[in-house]
Enzyme design. Sequence first.
Site, PDB file in Angstrom:
ATOM      1  N   GLY A 121       0.633  -1.546  -0.240  1.00 15.49           N
ATOM      2  CA  GLY A 121       0.150   0.015   0.048  1.00 15.49           C
ATOM      3  C   GLY A 121       0.773   1.159   0.033  1.00 15.49           C
ATOM      4  O   GLY A 121       1.095   1.555   0.920  1.00 15.49           O
ATOM      5  N   TYR A 122       1.453   1.730  -0.880  1.00 22.52           N
ATOM      6  CA  TYR A 122       1.815   2.974  -1.681  1.00 22.52           C
ATOM      7  C   TYR A 122       1.088   3.985  -2.038  1.00 22.52           C
ATOM      8  O   TYR A 122       1.144   5.178  -1.864  1.00 22.52           O
ATOM      9  CB  TYR A 122       3.214   2.438  -1.968  1.00 22.52           C
ATOM     10  N   SER A 123       0.957   3.920  -3.496  1.00 17.09           N
ATOM     11  CA  SER A 123       0.135   4.450  -4.041  1.00 17.09           C
ATOM     12  C   SER A 123      -1.013   5.275  -3.729  1.00 17.09           C
ATOM     13  O   SER A 123      -1.596   4.413  -2.756  1.00 17.09           O
ATOM     14  CB  SER A 123      -0.098   3.833  -5.198  1.00 17.09           C
ATOM     15  N   GLU A 239      16.774  -5.782  -3.180  1.00 16.75           N
ATOM     16  CA  GLU A 239      15.880  -7.372  -4.162  1.00 16.75           C
ATOM     17  C   GLU A 239      16.000  -7.073  -5.417  1.00 16.75           C
ATOM     18  O   GLU A 239      15.811  -7.541  -6.125  1.00 16.75           O
ATOM     19  CB  GLU A 239      14.607  -8.107  -3.418  1.00 16.75           C
TER      20      GLU A 239
HETATM   21  C1  LIG Z   1      -0.904  -2.834 -13.088  1.00 18.71           C
HETATM   22  C2  LIG Z   1      -0.316  -1.789 -11.645  1.00 18.71           C
HETATM   23  C3  LIG Z   1      -0.012  -2.297 -10.583  1.00 18.71           C
HETATM   24  C4  LIG Z   1       0.209  -1.030  -9.629  1.00 18.71           C
HETATM   25  N1  LIG Z   1       0.601  -1.791  -8.353  1.00 18.71           N
HETATM   26  C5  LIG Z   1       0.714  -1.183  -7.453  1.00 18.71           C
HETATM   27  C6  LIG Z   1       1.136  -1.805  -6.184  1.00 18.71           C
HETATM   28  O1  LIG Z   1       0.585  -2.853  -6.305  1.00 18.71           O
HETATM   29  N2  LIG Z   1       1.075  -0.337  -4.579  1.00 18.71           N
HETATM   30  C7  LIG Z   1       0.998   0.299  -5.369  1.00 18.71           C
HETATM   31  O2  LIG Z   1       1.407   1.167  -4.268  1.00 18.71           O
HETATM   32  N3  LIG Z   1       1.065   0.862  -6.221  1.00 18.71           N
HETATM   33  C8  LIG Z   1      -0.038   0.122  -7.672  1.00 18.71           C
HETATM   34  N4  LIG Z   1       0.332   0.507  -8.858  1.00 18.71           N
HETATM   35  C9  LIG Z   1       0.830   2.119  -8.755  1.00 18.71           C
HETATM   36  C10 LIG Z   1       1.954   2.437  -9.877  1.00 18.71           C
HETATM   37  O3  LIG Z   1       2.780   2.922  -8.825  1.00 18.71           O
HETATM   38  C11 LIG Z   1       1.533   3.771  -9.832  1.00 18.71           C
HETATM   39  O4  LIG Z   1       0.522   4.030 -10.420  1.00 18.71           O
HETATM   40  C12 LIG Z   1       3.000   4.560 -10.999  1.00 18.71           C
HETATM   41  O5  LIG Z   1       3.850   4.897  -9.607  1.00 18.71           O
HETATM   42  C13 LIG Z   1       1.970   5.740 -11.283  1.00 18.71           C
HETATM   43  O6  LIG Z   1       1.605   6.748 -11.146  1.00 18.71           O
HETATM   44  P1  LIG Z   1       0.310   7.828 -10.645  1.00 18.71           P
HETATM   45  O7  LIG Z   1      -0.851   6.696 -11.208  1.00 18.71           O
HETATM   46  O8  LIG Z   1      -0.245   8.248  -9.591  1.00 18.71           O
HETATM   47  O9  LIG Z   1       0.635   8.407 -11.527  1.00 18.71           O
HETATM   48  P2  LIG Z   1       0.951   9.908 -12.317  1.00 18.71           P
HETATM   49  O10 LIG Z   1       2.644  10.369 -10.851  1.00 18.71           O
HETATM   50  O11 LIG Z   1       0.018  11.343 -11.635  1.00 18.71           O
HETATM   51  O12 LIG Z   1       1.460   9.807 -13.324  1.00 18.71           O
HETATM   52  C14 LIG Z   1       0.884  10.681 -14.111  1.00 18.71           C
HETATM   53  C15 LIG Z   1       1.951  10.311 -15.501  1.00 18.71           C
HETATM   54  O13 LIG Z   1       2.143  12.198 -15.010  1.00 18.71           O
HETATM   55  C16 LIG Z   1       4.230  11.444 -15.817  1.00 18.71           C
HETATM   56  N5  LIG Z   1       5.110  12.086 -14.305  1.00 18.71           N
HETATM   57  C17 LIG Z   1       4.516  11.674 -12.874  1.00 18.71           C
HETATM   58  N6  LIG Z   1       5.770  12.748 -12.383  1.00 18.71           N
HETATM   59  C18 LIG Z   1       6.625  12.810 -13.566  1.00 18.71           C
HETATM   60  C19 LIG Z   1       7.945  13.758 -14.057  1.00 18.71           C
HETATM   61  N7  LIG Z   1       8.597  13.909 -12.148  1.00 18.71           N
HETATM   62  N8  LIG Z   1       8.352  13.973 -14.505  1.00 18.71           N
HETATM   63  C20 LIG Z   1       8.194  13.537 -15.682  1.00 18.71           C
HETATM   64  N9  LIG Z   1       7.371  12.743 -15.753  1.00 18.71           N
HETATM   65  C21 LIG Z   1       5.401  13.017 -14.693  1.00 18.71           C
HETATM   66  C22 LIG Z   1       3.805  10.201 -15.463  1.00 18.71           C
HETATM   67  O14 LIG Z   1       5.238   9.463 -15.597  1.00 18.71           O
HETATM   68  C23 LIG Z   1       2.623   9.457 -15.648  1.00 18.71           C
HETATM   69  O15 LIG Z   1       2.445   9.537 -17.762  1.00 18.71           O
HETATM   70  C24 LIG Z   1       0.634  -0.053  -9.541  1.00 18.71           C
HETATM   71  C25 LIG Z   1       0.180   0.307 -10.748  1.00 18.71           C
HETATM   72  C26 LIG Z   1      -0.257  -0.152 -12.004  1.00 18.71           C
HETATM   73  C27 LIG Z   1      -0.909   0.284 -13.198  1.00 18.71           C
END
Ligand SMILES: Cc1cc2nc3c(=O)[nH]c(=O)nc-3n(C[C@H](O)[C@H](O)[C@H](O)COP(=O)(O)OP(=O)(O)OC[C@H]3O[C@@H](n4cnc5c(N)ncnc54)[C@H](O)[C@@H]3O)c2cc1C
Length: 386
Positions: A121-123, A239
């Site tokens: 649970g991070y995002s 890891e």
């Molecule tokens: C299949 C799947 C499984 C997942 N499993 C987990 C999980 O188990 N636990 C968990 O905690 N999360 C999980 N996630 C979440 C995932 O880690 C996030 O979706 C991801 O880190 C992107 O965050 P966001 O969706 O808020 O997009 P945002 O951060 O809002 O990004 C939207 C867009 O903006 C771009 N962007 C954002 N910041 C920047 C920057 N500084 N510079 C350039 N571009 C940028 C991104 O590249 C992206 O294109 C999962 C996601 C998916 C799709």
Amino acid sequence: MDFDYTPEEQAFREEVRTFLKDNLPPKEARDPGFLKTWLERVREKGWVGFSWPKEFGGGSGGLIEQAILREEMALAKAPPLGTSFMGLAWVGPGIMQYGTQEQKQRFIPDILDSKVTWCTGYSEPNHGSDLAAIQCKAVRDGDHYVVNGQKIWTTGAPFSQWIILLVRTDFDVEVKHQGITCLLVPMDAPGLEVRPIENMAGDRHFAEVFFTDVKVPVENRLGDEGDGWKVTVSALANERSSIGEVTQMFAKLDTLKGLVRNSKKQGRPASEDPKVRRQIAQFEAKIAAMKYNGLRYLTKQIKGEPLSSETSVNKLHRASLEIEMDDFAVELGGTAGVALAGSEEAVDEGSWAKSSLSWPNVVIGGGTPNIQRNIIAERILGQPKD
Ligand SMILES: Cc1cc2nc3c(=O)[nH]c(=O)nc-3n(C[C@H](O)[C@H](O)[C@H](O)COP(=O)(O)OP(=O)(O)OC[C@H]3O[C@@H](n4cnc5c(N)ncnc54)[C@H](O)[C@@H]3O)c2cc1C
């Protein structure tokens, strides 16, 4: 540069191959009890938690042998070595590094014995890439914390027993990486609600997780209060393995070659088509590049230098390569290429169609391509932040 394996490493590869021959029947010959037996056998071999210290029940294996084990398992398309991917990948290493003695005894054996599944649970809805900005809040109240807030995209939440959770315990901080704490929370805690999200491929693997006055005992805190960022970053780095990204690609290419051998293009075997041959050769070359890049980083690890940003290179490559390979396979299948499992026409049981709809797993999960590019630019190439 010496790419040869030592006689001991080659002997280990043979041992894995023999084990697979003896213990991995073809898919159609597997009975319902197969997975349980498989998990017990790989556990007996000391291959679950392969590199974990023996004192915690791991195999104390070396990094090259671990890479060989992963490669052989992937090529044989074997089931995973445990039921909790995240438990083995970062929760276990995090607990071994930062956990109390009581936490180690309580959680590690169950991860190795595939008795529990962990999720992460991070995002949060407004904090994915910018993870350190999390808002899910925990307030200390005597011998427990009270958690309120929301997580999203939590893979495995609908079927996990535990979640490793990042919460904010202090809002009055100079930099956002401070004031974050890591908690280990049972998924059946009162006030914790899981709402599955269906993805494009029709799976309900991930979920929104809501916390309303969820009480978490202080003894379930991993590391000190306010140290959650350090705990998370170093547990993940533990890891990390660039080579890990590649082994799955060998298996995928092998399956793709099988598809080519069984397909036709304009009435002729697809394997005779120059464009198809060129494309397969390109995939092979890209995977080889990833492999040698992974070996470069593996050498670094063997020399005792921890990995961090370097793993972004192969993660970025893998994301685009997976999409290219899925698209190629679906196109090769023609109209049948888009049919999912259950359809009579489905190619390779619809696995290519499904994987092409599941691209966010490898592209967004674990950090988006833009974020990997930022990491490579700033931390490997030394480019300025703005
Ligand atoms: C299949 C799947 C499984 C997942 N499993 C987990 C999980 O188990 N636990 C968990 O905690 N999360 C999980 N996630 C979440 C995932 O880690 C996030 O979706 C991801 O880190 C992107 O965050 P966001 O969706 O808020 O997009 P945002 O951060 O809002 O990004 C939207 C867009 O903006 C771009 N962007 C954002 N910041 C920047 C920057 N500084 N510079 C350039 N571009 C940028 C991104 O590249 C992206 O294109 C999962 C996601 C998916 C799709």
